[in-house]
Design a protein around this motif. Structure first.
Motif, short mmCIF file in Angstrom:
data_model
loop_
_atom_site.label_atom_id
_atom_site.label_comp_id
_atom_site.label_asym_id
_atom_site.label_seq_id
_atom_site.Cartn_x
_atom_site.Cartn_y
_atom_site.Cartn_z
N ALA A 125 1.18 -1.03 0.11
CA ALA A 125 0.01 0.00 0.55
C ALA A 125 1.06 0.74 -0.24
O ALA A 125 0.20 2.05 -0.55
CB ALA A 125 -0.77 0.05 1.46
N ALA A 126 1.63 1.01 0.50
CA ALA A 126 2.99 2.50 0.91
C ALA A 126 3.06 2.77 -0.69
O ALA A 126 3.66 3.69 -1.00
CB ALA A 126 4.22 2.40 1.89
N LEU A 127 4.23 1.75 -0.93
CA LEU A 127 5.09 2.24 -2.10
C LEU A 127 3.55 2.59 -3.24
O LEU A 127 3.48 3.42 -4.67
CB LEU A 127 4.74 0.05 -3.11
CG LEU A 127 6.37 -0.42 -2.57
CD1 LEU A 127 6.95 -1.69 -2.38
CD2 LEU A 127 7.75 0.89 -3.14
N LEU A 128 2.43 1.77 -3.70
CA LEU A 128 1.49 2.60 -4.18
C LEU A 128 1.26 3.69 -4.02
O LEU A 128 1.45 4.77 -4.90
CB LEU A 128 -0.11 1.13 -4.45
CG LEU A 128 -0.80 2.09 -5.33
CD1 LEU A 128 0.24 1.98 -7.03
CD2 LEU A 128 -2.15 1.64 -4.73
N LEU A 129 0.97 4.31 -3.19
CA LEU A 129 0.56 5.65 -2.57
C LEU A 129 1.33 6.58 -2.51
O LEU A 129 1.75 7.34 -2.86
CB LEU A 129 -0.09 5.22 -0.86
CG LEU A 129 -1.29 4.64 -0.97
CD1 LEU A 129 -2.30 4.14 0.21
CD2 LEU A 129 -2.53 5.22 -1.96
N GLY A 164 -2.61 1.73 9.84
CA GLY A 164 -1.44 2.60 11.05
C GLY A 164 -0.62 2.33 10.30
O GLY A 164 0.29 3.40 9.82
N HIS A 165 -0.14 1.17 9.45
CA HIS A 165 1.47 1.07 9.01
C HIS A 165 1.16 1.81 7.80
O HIS A 165 2.21 2.35 7.71
CB HIS A 165 1.33 -0.71 9.50
CG HIS A 165 1.81 -1.38 10.80
ND1 HIS A 165 2.89 -1.81 10.89
CD2 HIS A 165 2.01 -0.96 11.89
CE1 HIS A 165 3.10 -2.96 12.31
NE2 HIS A 165 2.13 -1.49 12.66
N ALA A 166 0.11 1.59 6.96
CA ALA A 166 0.99 1.61 6.17
C ALA A 166 1.08 3.76 5.82
O ALA A 166 1.70 4.11 4.85
CB ALA A 166 -0.55 1.90 4.74
N THR A 167 -0.03 3.85 6.97
CA THR A 167 -0.05 5.37 7.10
C THR A 167 1.55 5.76 7.93
O THR A 167 2.01 6.62 6.36
CB THR A 167 -1.39 6.67 8.22
OG1 THR A 167 -2.45 5.68 7.56
CG2 THR A 167 -0.66 7.22 8.30
N PHE A 168 2.18 5.76 8.45
CA PHE A 168 3.70 6.83 8.30
C PHE A 168 4.63 5.60 6.95
O PHE A 168 6.10 5.78 7.71
CB PHE A 168 4.10 5.74 9.82
CG PHE A 168 4.09 4.30 10.59
CD1 PHE A 168 5.06 3.43 10.09
CD2 PHE A 168 3.39 4.50 11.43
CE1 PHE A 168 5.20 2.55 11.38
CE2 PHE A 168 2.81 2.77 11.79
CZ PHE A 168 3.50 2.17 11.16
N VAL A 179 8.23 5.74 1.58
CA VAL A 179 8.28 5.29 -0.14
C VAL A 179 8.82 6.72 -0.97
O VAL A 179 9.30 7.04 -1.58
CB VAL A 179 7.52 4.32 -0.59
CG1 VAL A 179 7.26 4.82 -2.28
CG2 VAL A 179 7.46 3.61 0.25
N TYR A 180 7.22 8.08 -0.73
CA TYR A 180 7.37 9.13 -0.97
C TYR A 180 8.90 9.66 -1.12
O TYR A 180 9.45 10.22 -2.63
CB TYR A 180 6.42 10.42 -0.10
CG TYR A 180 6.51 11.49 -0.42
CD1 TYR A 180 5.56 11.74 -1.23
CD2 TYR A 180 7.20 12.21 0.09
CE1 TYR A 180 5.58 13.30 -2.05
CE2 TYR A 180 7.45 13.25 0.09
CZ TYR A 180 6.63 13.24 -1.20
OH TYR A 180 6.35 15.40 -0.93
N ALA A 236 14.36 -0.14 -2.01
CA ALA A 236 14.91 1.11 -1.13
C ALA A 236 13.48 1.21 -0.40
O ALA A 236 13.99 1.12 0.73
CB ALA A 236 16.00 1.45 -1.62
N GLY A 237 12.88 2.27 -0.84
CA GLY A 237 11.87 2.32 -0.36
C GLY A 237 11.05 1.32 0.72
O GLY A 237 10.46 1.36 2.08
N GLY A 238 10.89 0.56 -0.44
CA GLY A 238 9.46 -0.75 0.23
C GLY A 238 10.79 -1.28 1.11
O GLY A 238 9.94 -1.45 1.70
N MET A 239 12.15 -1.24 0.53
CA MET A 239 12.93 -2.37 1.52
C MET A 239 12.76 -1.89 2.84
O MET A 239 12.58 -2.33 4.58
CB MET A 239 14.34 -2.47 2.00
CG MET A 239 14.87 -3.09 0.67
SD MET A 239 14.40 -5.10 1.37
CE MET A 239 14.64 -5.91 -0.53
N LEU A 240 12.77 -0.76 3.62
CA LEU A 240 12.48 -0.09 4.83
C LEU A 240 11.44 1.06 5.31
O LEU A 240 11.52 0.35 6.38
CB LEU A 240 13.42 1.73 4.38
CG LEU A 240 14.86 2.27 3.66
CD1 LEU A 240 15.20 3.56 3.28
CD2 LEU A 240 15.04 1.67 5.21
N ALA A 241 10.34 0.74 4.11
CA ALA A 241 8.54 0.64 4.69
C ALA A 241 8.62 -0.79 5.64
O ALA A 241 8.00 -0.59 6.45
CB ALA A 241 8.18 0.67 3.74
#
Lengths: 272, 316
Positions: A85-89, A146-150, A155-156, A199-204
């Protein structure tokens, strides 16, 4: 010459500076090594040092614990879905901010950073309040929300930093050569963004896998691995098993962080 | 042939993907809303919505007899905040946040300074990773490590005993405000662990601020006759200060909102985070938990306003 030498800040660090820097570095790293040591101790009731003896048997004991596997499974599933979800948004938001100037563009960045910048407890109790007012039952999805929100902001930041290093001329060239928007995205932008996304995905993933404060408020009775560890921190019951789980968690979070660092090292570093 | 005619002539042969792509391309606002819509909707509905729910909840109250939340506007819950016990919790937490922030700045500065000014590019890469790794890696496990280290029978007490300093430790633990039965059950222990977990957040902004100090400025200062100490105090330190303030935002905010560290290592005296946790959990008094959360929010807003005056946002 002597006079001149004394007045120029030298290229060599002074001894006190080196000592202070080394001390800070050791302070940051020694504690983790100590956990590694304790995973092999034969002592099961206290944290005594030096350990009375060494054994590897706690590893097999931990592997047979059903509560550990259940908690690990839940944490992995939450982190996986939250990362997706974080990757997409996060990418969508980065593309929007990169692509155009619009009213309130700066506000978007602040809004995205807010869940990480405010104390975690604020996000946690806020979600808990919404769950209470909306009379939503606790579930897998309340944790993911909650997790996707932070995680989104990580990723952004990574994607936006990569986009800013990416010349618009490449996109224009692709369009001039007859590619449509989807083809340009698929063959020009995506290869360029791939490592930033990874990288963003890994950190997320690492962020979500480890999160406990917000999760405490959104999980209800469910047990993620961090919540399991936290329960052992406040009421230690299974010390040897906790030591092994701690080592396991360290390894599992180090790997994505190191990969993310490698992926972005040549392109301006990872972004918090 | 005009452009319109060309595109009309081509239209027949083009795929659906191309036509859709052109359609969107010609409408920048549609593209923008397609990109921005989902993340913005998520943040507004889920995050801002939750914050609004938090605010609303703080104006509800708990019925003392039934133990149920009364959904009616009242300031009663906020009034409950101002008991001596709660004021105690707030001062304890803010005091700890200040102490941790100051100590983190002192400990972080030399390392940040070394990384920024003296480390070779290769070493710099390694040191950067050495700071980043603890920042990202498991926070809970790092707290757990200190539970092992600070335990009465643990490695730190053992080392102190080997050095023959046990009496000094006992003296420290007997001090009224900061002592306790052992290091792992005292404010000293909480302080050490907070310092440890938040230190990387202080190092990185200071290092970034120091990296931006132009070398020519330092050389000019030396050429004009300043001793290294003077250059450091009058050139480097003022330029690095916004970085320190930026780092302090993290250390201060993170300490204020944490309940893991005091719950794992502290004694029975609560911190704000623990108070919030216990009000919403065991006693089911969500309104009071929500009102209590307003305290760190208000303190952080004031802190951020001061930080902005000191130029911290340019250093982030």
């Amino acid at each position: 010459m002597r006079y001149k030498m004394r007045n120029t800040v030298s290229d060599q660090a002074s001894l006190p500076l080196k000592v202070a820097a080394t001390a800070a570095l050791l302070f940051l790293h020694i504690p983790v090594w100590i956990i590694l040591l304790y995973a092999f101790t034969t002592d099961e009731a206290t944290y005594s040092f030096p350990p009375p003896g060494f054994t590897t048997r706690w590893f097999s004991v931990a592997l047979e614990r059903q509560d550990f596997w259940t908690a690990l499974g839940l944490s992995l599933r939450v982190a996986g879905v939250a990362t997706m979800a974080a990757l997409l948004l996060g990418s969508l938001a980065a593309a929007a901010v990169y692509r155009s100037k619009f009213f309130g563009r700066e506000t978007i960045s602040v809004l995205l950073v807010l869940p990480l910048a405010l104390p975690g407890i604020v996000t946690g109790i806020a979600l808990r309040s919404a769950i209470s007012i909306g009379e939503i039952p606790f579930s897998f999805w309340t944790i993911v929300l909650g997790h996707a929100t932070f995680c989104m902001v990580v990723v952004y930041n990574n994607v936006l930093a990569r986009l800013r290093r990416f010349g618009r001329s490449l996109i224009e060239a692709s369009m001039d050569l007859g590619a449509n928007g989807f083809q340009t995205f698929r063959y020009v932008m995506l290869p360029h963004l791939a490592t930033a996304l990874l990288a963003g995905g890994m950190l997320a993933f690492a962020l979500s896998f480890d999160e406990v404060i917000v999760t405490t408020f959104t999980a209800g009775q469910q047990m993620t691995l961090p919540i399991w560890i936290f329960s052992q921190l406040t009421r230690p019951r299974d010390r040897p098993v906790t030591n092994v789980v701690a080592v396991f968690v360290i390894l599992l979070t180090f790997i994505p962080i190191l990969i993310a660092h490698r992926l972005t090292r040549d392109a301006g570093g990872t972004h918090l | 042939m005009t452009t319109m005619e060309v595109s009309a002539a081509l239209r027949g042969k083009r795929s659906f993907g191309s036509r859709l792509s052109t359609y969107i391309y010609l409408r920048p606002n549609l593209l923008l809303s397609l990109l921005l819509g989902p993340p913005l909707l998520w943040m507004v509905v889920i995050y801002l919505g939750s914050l609004a729910a938090l605010l609303i909840n703080s104006f509800y109250s708990l019925d003392d007899y039934t133990g149920l939340v009364v959904r009616q506007f009242t300031l009663k819950t906020y009034a409950q905040l101002f008991t001596p016990a709660n004021i105690d919790i707030v001062t304890r937490t803010v005091g700890m946040a200040i102490a941790v922030t100051l100590a983190a700045a002192l400990l972080a500065f030399p390392l940040a300074y070394f990384i920024a000014r003296y480390a070779s590019p290769r070493l710099k890469g390694w040191l950067y990773l050495a700071v980043l790794l603890p920042l990202w890696s498991s926070y809970l496990v790092r707290v757990y490590a200190w539970k092992l280290i600070l335990a009465k029978e643990g490695i730190l007490s053992w080392t102190i005993a080997q050095m023959g300093l046990s009496q000094a430790l006992q003296f420290l633990l007997d001090l009224p405000a900061i002592g306790g039965p052992s290091l792992s059950l005292s404010p000293i222990g909480i302080f050490i662990v907070f310092l440890y977990v938040w230190l990387p957040y202080m190092i990185l902004p200071i290092q970034a601020a120091l990296e931006r100090v132009p070398k020519s400025l330092i050389e000019a200062s030396g050429d004009l006759g300043a001793r290294p100490g003077q250059t450091f105090r009058r050139i480097i330190l003022p330029l690095a200060f916004p970085g320190v303030v930026a780092g302090s935002i993290f250390t201060f905010s993170l300490t204020m909102g944490d309940f893991i560290v005091p719950a794992s290592l502290g004694n029975s005296s609560f911190f704000i985070g623990q108070a919030v946790l216990s009000h919403q959990g065991t006693s089911g008094n969500l309104p009071l938990a929500a009102a209590f959360t307003m305290v760190p929010i208000v303190i952080m807003i004031v802190y951020l306003l001061i930080a902005r005056k000191l130029g911290a946002f340019d250093a982030l």
